[in-house]
Design a protein around this motif. Structure first.
Motif, mmCIF file in Angstrom:
data_model
loop_
_atom_site.group_PDB
_atom_site.id
_atom_site.type_symbol
_atom_site.label_atom_id
_atom_site.label_comp_id
_atom_site.label_asym_id
_atom_site.label_seq_id
_atom_site.Cartn_x
_atom_site.Cartn_y
_atom_site.Cartn_z
ATOM 1 N N GLN A 188 -12.895 0.387 -9.155
ATOM 2 C CA GLN A 188 -13.716 -0.151 -10.229
ATOM 3 C C GLN A 188 -13.160 -1.475 -10.726
ATOM 4 O O GLN A 188 -11.963 -1.747 -10.620
ATOM 5 C CB GLN A 188 -13.793 0.836 -11.390
ATOM 6 C CG GLN A 188 -14.501 2.135 -11.067
ATOM 7 C CD GLN A 188 -14.633 3.043 -12.268
ATOM 8 O OE1 GLN A 188 -14.557 2.604 -13.410
ATOM 9 N NE2 GLN A 188 -14.846 4.321 -12.014
ATOM 10 N N ALA A 189 -14.035 -2.296 -11.256
ATOM 11 C CA ALA A 189 -13.607 -3.560 -11.832
ATOM 12 C C ALA A 189 -12.517 -3.323 -12.869
ATOM 13 O O ALA A 189 -12.602 -2.397 -13.680
ATOM 14 C CB ALA A 189 -14.792 -4.284 -12.461
ATOM 15 N N GLY A 190 -11.501 -4.175 -12.827
ATOM 16 C CA GLY A 190 -10.358 -4.027 -13.707
ATOM 17 C C GLY A 190 -9.239 -3.196 -13.128
ATOM 18 O O GLY A 190 -8.129 -3.190 -13.682
ATOM 19 N N GLY A 191 -9.507 -2.529 -12.034
ATOM 20 C CA GLY A 191 -8.506 -1.694 -11.404
ATOM 21 C C GLY A 191 -7.592 -2.467 -10.480
ATOM 22 O O GLY A 191 -7.653 -3.692 -10.385
ATOM 23 N N SER A 192 -6.754 -1.728 -9.774
ATOM 24 C CA SER A 192 -5.748 -2.324 -8.908
ATOM 25 C C SER A 192 -5.724 -1.648 -7.551
ATOM 26 O O SER A 192 -6.073 -0.473 -7.407
ATOM 27 C CB SER A 192 -4.355 -2.203 -9.534
ATOM 28 O OG SER A 192 -4.271 -2.883 -10.769
ATOM 29 N N LEU A 193 -5.311 -2.406 -6.570
ATOM 30 C CA LEU A 193 -5.046 -1.910 -5.228
ATOM 31 C C LEU A 193 -3.836 -2.635 -4.683
ATOM 32 O O LEU A 193 -3.570 -3.781 -5.048
ATOM 33 C CB LEU A 193 -6.230 -2.141 -4.291
ATOM 34 C CG LEU A 193 -7.455 -1.243 -4.396
ATOM 35 C CD1 LEU A 193 -8.543 -1.761 -3.463
ATOM 36 C CD2 LEU A 193 -7.104 0.196 -4.047
ATOM 37 N N ARG A 194 -3.116 -1.974 -3.796
ATOM 38 C CA ARG A 194 -2.051 -2.627 -3.070
ATOM 39 C C ARG A 194 -2.330 -2.531 -1.586
ATOM 40 O O ARG A 194 -2.407 -1.433 -1.029
ATOM 41 C CB ARG A 194 -0.682 -2.010 -3.370
ATOM 42 C CG ARG A 194 0.464 -2.831 -2.768
ATOM 43 C CD ARG A 194 1.831 -2.251 -3.036
ATOM 44 N NE ARG A 194 2.096 -1.072 -2.235
ATOM 45 C CZ ARG A 194 3.301 -0.573 -2.010
ATOM 46 N NH1 ARG A 194 4.366 -1.163 -2.550
ATOM 47 N NH2 ARG A 194 3.459 0.514 -1.285
ATOM 48 N N LEU A 195 -2.478 -3.676 -0.964
ATOM 49 C CA LEU A 195 -2.679 -3.738 0.466
ATOM 50 C C LEU A 195 -1.337 -3.875 1.170
ATOM 51 O O LEU A 195 -0.426 -4.524 0.668
ATOM 52 C CB LEU A 195 -3.566 -4.919 0.843
ATOM 53 C CG LEU A 195 -4.934 -5.002 0.163
ATOM 54 C CD1 LEU A 195 -5.716 -6.191 0.722
ATOM 55 C CD2 LEU A 195 -5.706 -3.709 0.339
ATOM 56 N N SER A 196 -1.250 -3.280 2.331
ATOM 57 C CA SER A 196 -0.055 -3.388 3.152
ATOM 58 C C SER A 196 -0.417 -3.969 4.505
ATOM 59 O O SER A 196 -1.511 -3.741 5.019
ATOM 60 C CB SER A 196 0.608 -2.019 3.355
ATOM 61 O OG SER A 196 1.020 -1.466 2.132
ATOM 62 N N CYS A 197 0.501 -4.707 5.065
ATOM 63 C CA CYS A 197 0.349 -5.260 6.398
ATOM 64 C C CYS A 197 1.608 -4.921 7.169
ATOM 65 O O CYS A 197 2.666 -5.508 6.931
ATOM 66 C CB CYS A 197 0.124 -6.767 6.331
ATOM 67 S SG CYS A 197 0.019 -7.583 7.939
ATOM 68 N N ALA A 198 1.497 -3.976 8.077
ATOM 69 C CA ALA A 198 2.632 -3.516 8.857
ATOM 70 C C ALA A 198 2.623 -4.169 10.227
ATOM 71 O O ALA A 198 1.588 -4.236 10.882
ATOM 72 C CB ALA A 198 2.604 -2.001 8.998
ATOM 73 N N ALA A 199 3.780 -4.624 10.645
ATOM 74 C CA ALA A 199 3.907 -5.308 11.922
ATOM 75 C C ALA A 199 4.589 -4.425 12.946
ATOM 76 O O ALA A 199 5.474 -3.627 12.621
ATOM 77 C CB ALA A 199 4.695 -6.604 11.761
ATOM 78 N N SER A 200 4.177 -4.576 14.175
ATOM 79 C CA SER A 200 4.840 -3.934 15.294
ATOM 80 C C SER A 200 5.029 -4.952 16.401
ATOM 81 O O SER A 200 4.326 -5.960 16.458
ATOM 82 C CB SER A 200 4.040 -2.738 15.805
ATOM 83 O OG SER A 200 2.766 -3.145 16.283
ATOM 84 N N GLY A 201 5.961 -4.687 17.269
ATOM 85 C CA GLY A 201 6.228 -5.587 18.381
ATOM 86 C C GLY A 201 7.387 -6.520 18.135
ATOM 87 O O GLY A 201 8.228 -6.711 19.017
ATOM 88 N N ARG A 202 7.429 -7.107 16.966
ATOM 89 C CA ARG A 202 8.507 -8.013 16.587
ATOM 90 C C ARG A 202 8.765 -7.925 15.099
ATOM 91 O O ARG A 202 7.889 -7.543 14.323
ATOM 92 C CB ARG A 202 8.188 -9.463 16.959
ATOM 93 C CG ARG A 202 8.155 -9.762 18.442
ATOM 94 C CD ARG A 202 8.176 -11.256 18.687
ATOM 95 N NE ARG A 202 9.420 -11.846 18.205
ATOM 96 C CZ ARG A 202 9.694 -13.137 18.226
ATOM 97 N NH1 ARG A 202 8.797 -13.995 18.714
ATOM 98 N NH2 ARG A 202 10.845 -13.591 17.764
ATOM 99 N N THR A 203 9.955 -8.329 14.717
ATOM 100 C CA THR A 203 10.261 -8.420 13.302
ATOM 101 C C THR A 203 9.533 -9.606 12.685
ATOM 102 O O THR A 203 9.292 -10.615 13.345
ATOM 103 C CB THR A 203 11.772 -8.561 13.075
ATOM 104 O OG1 THR A 203 12.034 -8.694 11.682
ATOM 105 C CG2 THR A 203 12.312 -9.794 13.800
ATOM 106 N N LEU A 204 9.182 -9.475 11.412
ATOM 107 C CA LEU A 204 8.551 -10.555 10.671
ATOM 108 C C LEU A 204 9.557 -11.413 9.929
ATOM 109 O O LEU A 204 9.169 -12.284 9.154
ATOM 110 C CB LEU A 204 7.543 -9.986 9.674
ATOM 111 C CG LEU A 204 6.353 -9.217 10.243
ATOM 112 C CD1 LEU A 204 5.481 -8.698 9.111
ATOM 113 C CD2 LEU A 204 5.551 -10.089 11.188
#
Length: 130
Positions: free
Chosen positions: A13-29
């Motif tokens: 809902q508007a005003g709320g929060s989310l946390r997105l994640s981006c996980a990597a594989s194959g190599r270190t970031l």
């Protein structure tokens, strides 16, 4: 060489929060700059946030500044996008991207262009209801 997988999207809902994640594989970031972009239906892909390879510099698009925070945890090989005070206009598919050239750019490089990035995730849908 590196695969990126976004997660954490969903309906909020508007005003709320989310946390997105981006996980990597194959190599270190560890030595990669990272960015988040988003694309709403019928619109061009828009820059959201970036963080340089060392984590010492972050940059945000005007539309999300003060509401979103990009961070990275190299031990987990993961980049995050914390989204607060979400608005309906934040509704979009969110993509993470990796820039192997980050160590060779200026320390304060904005890295806000699509062409700065070599690797892209498949995207995760964020929908903000009014």
């Amino acid at each position: 060489q590196v695969q990126l997988v976004e997660s954490g999207g969903g309906l909020v809902q508007a005003g709320g929060s989310l946390r997105l994640s981006c996980a990597a594989s194959g190599r270190t970031l560890r030595s990669y700059g990272m960015g988040w972009f988003r694309q709403a239906p019928g619109k061009e892909r828009e820059f959201v946030a970036s963080i340089n390879w060392s984590g010492s510099f972050t940059y945000y698009g005007d539309s999300v500044k003060g509401r979103f925070t990009i961070s990275r945890d190299n031990a987990k090989n993961t980049v995050y996008l914390q989204m607060n005070s979400l608005k309906p206009e934040d509704t979009a598919v969110y993509y993470c991207a990796a820039d192997p050239l980050s160590p060779f750019r200026g320390a304060d490089a904005k890295a806000d262009l699509i062409t700065s990035y070599t690797y892209w995730g498949q995207g995760t849908q964020v929908t903000v209801s009014s």
